[in-house]
Motif scaffolding. Structure first.
Motif, short mmCIF file in Angstrom:
data_model
loop_
_atom_site.label_atom_id
_atom_site.label_comp_id
_atom_site.label_asym_id
_atom_site.label_seq_id
_atom_site.Cartn_x
_atom_site.Cartn_y
_atom_site.Cartn_z
N GLU B 41 -29.21 -30.67 20.80
CA GLU B 41 -27.93 -30.83 21.45
C GLU B 41 -28.15 -30.91 22.96
O GLU B 41 -29.27 -30.74 23.43
N ILE B 271 -21.09 -23.60 13.84
CA ILE B 271 -22.03 -22.58 14.30
C ILE B 271 -21.27 -21.75 15.33
O ILE B 271 -20.78 -22.30 16.31
N PRO B 272 -21.15 -20.45 15.12
CA PRO B 272 -20.38 -19.66 16.09
C PRO B 272 -21.07 -19.64 17.44
O PRO B 272 -22.29 -19.81 17.52
N GLY B 273 -20.29 -19.43 18.48
CA GLY B 273 -20.86 -19.29 19.82
C GLY B 273 -21.41 -20.60 20.36
O GLY B 273 -21.06 -21.67 19.88
N PHE B 274 -22.25 -20.49 21.38
CA PHE B 274 -22.83 -21.69 21.97
C PHE B 274 -24.26 -21.39 22.43
O PHE B 274 -24.67 -20.24 22.44
N ARG B 290 -26.64 -16.55 17.20
CA ARG B 290 -25.70 -17.40 16.46
C ARG B 290 -26.09 -17.51 14.98
O ARG B 290 -25.44 -18.20 14.23
#
Lengths: 333, 324
Positions: B41, B271-274, B290
């Motif tokens: 990403e 996907i939780p968070g970053f 995560r």
């Protein structure tokens, strides 16, 4: 189907283009949107797909009269927006809210989350002044933003969180319809899924009516009840999401779906792709007849002459192609 | 022997806010004629890694802290500029996402394609021109001889990307690094460009490193894949194996997050968070905060990229222990 919330009829947006050069040059006309009709029923999600320059964003903006339509009408809850002006237009337009691709550009960098959400509530007198903090907290909860962020500024958030703020701001006015223009295109896959799930949940819990604009067919398919495919200012196919995505009829829809790379190496090797010739045409000099014919693998001489009408098919969808019978008969990839 | 062998590359950016560990110890190799995909990403370090190899990182603020990148017996990270210049743009070439920022708007297409031939191959003007014409023909540009006199703004986005590819291939490189070559293009045009790259790779026999965020692009075009997260490679495998049996929880989550991969009525696996802030030092596995499978050990030890099956390496201690 219930009565439509949004009814776009024969909408056209034409932009005059002036060419000034040493030799004068001719004036042109870009038909960004050319006679589009589309309805969105209450609690329905309609997806609008097409490649850059096909007029999908112009259509949305014209529906809100952010761009003045050249012809046609836009009714929201039965009231024709194109005949309104001033205060009356502002009041009615409130029923439609828009979410844009880049939440950073659509949020004021000097306003905290609280300010950004309180402003529309205050301006449109949605709730009494002293109820605003409670309402802001409620909006933040709806979009999954923790309350501790309420005094933070846009730059302190990631792209996905900013998009949540933009969605909360759109919800603040309790709109009848939300138009989301490429709401996840700027986001990474893992975050994109969060926002798509949020839109999905809101649609269910808040009974949202949604118009979803995207160049990404898989995104549109995931959320939409119906899908409209645009090419060069016109709708070329319109039907139930599974009809359009699962059994596309129009050669352009077929090519569009087959061009999307699938995250599966085995399927990628096996499938037959329709790779189109050439680039999308210049809207300043659209091809005669069917605008898609120069790139269409099925085109005949007639396609270059006849502008195909958007006709209702036996299965209920509508497709603008005069060669459908021949294409269905010989299923070339 | 691999064509390009990168070992423990670390590229950090020293900024006022702190040190950003953009690339933090990656090792990968690409063989002659092979297509390697690097997926990740934004901010995962995939572009910075390749720019580092070609010496295109602005220094300062960037600095190559460690590592080697051996091409043809030469360590590109420590080679003198003159040596690097003979390789870059000739033996190894690169194309970028936005052709408009890589093409010179003041120069004709012809002049820009001819330049590397004159510099690297010492071709005569007439010879270089002939080669430029055939390079444009090869990428499917009609009336190539005429088009040499055109300027970049006279081409559409897809055509500009073709011109970029023609430029990158005119010196017949052994390795093409393509950084998101189709991200700015419409899907129907993307399909044309990817087909073109694949076809030319076959006829010229070069290796390709394809940097992309799109797992679909990888599936259709690459033989092997490396998945990057927070400046590290978390998984690398043959493409079929990676998609059939992803072993790292990040790869698994990434595949499940794609719309269309699952039943339409099921919510996407988000996907939780970053991704982590690369300025703060990362203790343990960068994905642990995560990760649904994370245990205490994940937050304490940094996992190394190790083979969990032949040719399939994973930087996850639980996958390595066979617990996932």
């Amino acid at each position: 189907m219930t009565e439509p919330v949004l009814e776009i009829r024969d909408l056209s947006v034409h932009f005059p283009v002036r060419r000034r050069g040493v030799f004068g040059g001719e004036d042109g006309l870009v038909k960004a949107v050319d006679g589009v009709s589309l309805t969105v029923a209450r609690e329905e999600t309609v997806g609008l797909v097409g490649e850059s320059g096909c007029g999908k964003s112009t259509l949305a903006r014209a529906a809100l009269r952010l761009i003045e339509p050249t012809a046609g009408s836009v009714r929201i809850d039965g009231i024709d927006l194109t005949t309104l002006s001033g205060e009356e237009l502002r009041k009615r337009r409130r029923a439609m809210q828009m979410i844009f691709q880049d939440p950073y550009a659509s949020l004021n960098p000097r306003m905290t989350v609280f300010d950004a959400l309180a402003e529309p509530l205050l301006v449109h007198q949605i709730v009494p002044r002293k109820a605003i903090p409670g309402e802001v907290a409620g909006l933040m909860a709806k979009v999954g933003l923790a309350r501790r962020y309420v005094r933070k500024y846009p730059h302190e958030f990631s792209g996905g969180q900013r998009q949540r703020i933009a969605i909360a701001r759109a919800l603040a006015l309790r709109p009848t319809l939300i138009i989301a223009d490429e709401p996840v295109s700027a986001l990474d896959v893992s975050v994109q899924a969060q926002i798509l799930n949020l839109l999905r949940d809101l649609r269910r819990d808040e009974a949202l009516t949604l118009m979803l604009i995207s160049h990404d067919l898989s995104v549109v398919r995931h959320l939409s009840d119906r899908i409209a495919v645009m090419y060069l200012g016109k709708i070329v196919e319109l039907g139930e999401a599974e009809q359009v995505y699962g059994r596309p009829q129009h050669p352009y829809t077929r090519a569009l779906i087959s061009a999307v790379p699938m995250p599966d190496p085995v399927k990628e090797r096996q499938r037959q792709r329709t790779v189109l010739r050439g680039d999308p045409p210049s809207p300043l000099h659209p091809p005669e007849g069917c605008a898609f014919h120069p790139r269409c693998p099925y085109a005949t001489d007639a396609c270059a002459r006849i502008v195909p009408p958007l006709e209702t098919q036996p299965d209920g969808r509508r497709t603008a192609c005069i060669r459908l019978d021949a294409i269905e008969a010989e299923p070339v990839a | 022997m691999p064509l390009l062998d990168i070992d423990d590359l670390r590229t950090y950016f020293h900024t006022r806010a702190g040190t950003v560990r953009a690339v933090d110890g990656i090792s990968l190799h690409v063989a002659e004629g092979e297509t390697l995909g690097i997926v990740g990403e934004s901010g995962s370090g995939k572009s910075v890694a390749m720019l580092s190899v070609l010496g295109l990182i602005p220094q300062p603020p960037g600095r190559i802290e460690a590592g080697r990148a051996v091409y043809d017996g030469v360590d590109l990270l420590h080679a003198p500029q003159s040596r690097l210049r003979r390789i870059r743009g000739s033996r190894i070439t690169m194309i970028f996402q936005d052709p408009m920022t890589s093409l010179n708007p003041y120069m004709t297409i012809g002049a820009q394609i001819i330049e590397p031939l004159r510099i690297h191959n010492g071709a005569s003007r007439a010879d270089a021109r002939d080669q430029a014409v055939s390079a444009l023909q090869r990428v499917g540009i009609q009336d190539a001889a005429e088009r040499l006199r055109s300027f970049p703004h006279q081409f559409s986005g897809g055509m500009r990307q073709r011109v970029m590819i023609a430029m990158a291939l005119v010196t017949r490189p052994r390795l093409l690094i393509a950084d998101e070559p189709t991200t700015a293009l419409d899907v129907t045009v993307q399909a044309q460009i990817l087909d073109l790259i694949r076809e030319l790779q076959g006829s010229l026999g070069m290796a390709v490193i394809l940097i992309t965020h799109d797992l679909g692009v990888v599936a259709g075009n690459c033989a092997r894949v490396a998945v990057m997260y927070a400046g590290r490679i978390v998984e690398s495998a043959a493409t079929d194996a990676l998609f059939a049996t992803p072993r790292h929880p990040y790869t698994q989550a990434l595949l499940a997050a794609l719309p269309g991969a699952r039943d339409r009525d099921a919510p996407l696996e988000s996907i939780p968070g970053f991704p982590p802030d690369l300025i703060a030092p990362i203790v343990g596995c960068p994905f642990a905060p995560r990760c649904v499978h994370a245990v205490d050990a994940c937050r304490e030890t940094t996992p190394a990229l190790e083979e969990t099956a032949p040719g399939h390496a994973t930087a996850c201690i639980r996958a390595q222990r066979g617990e996932l």
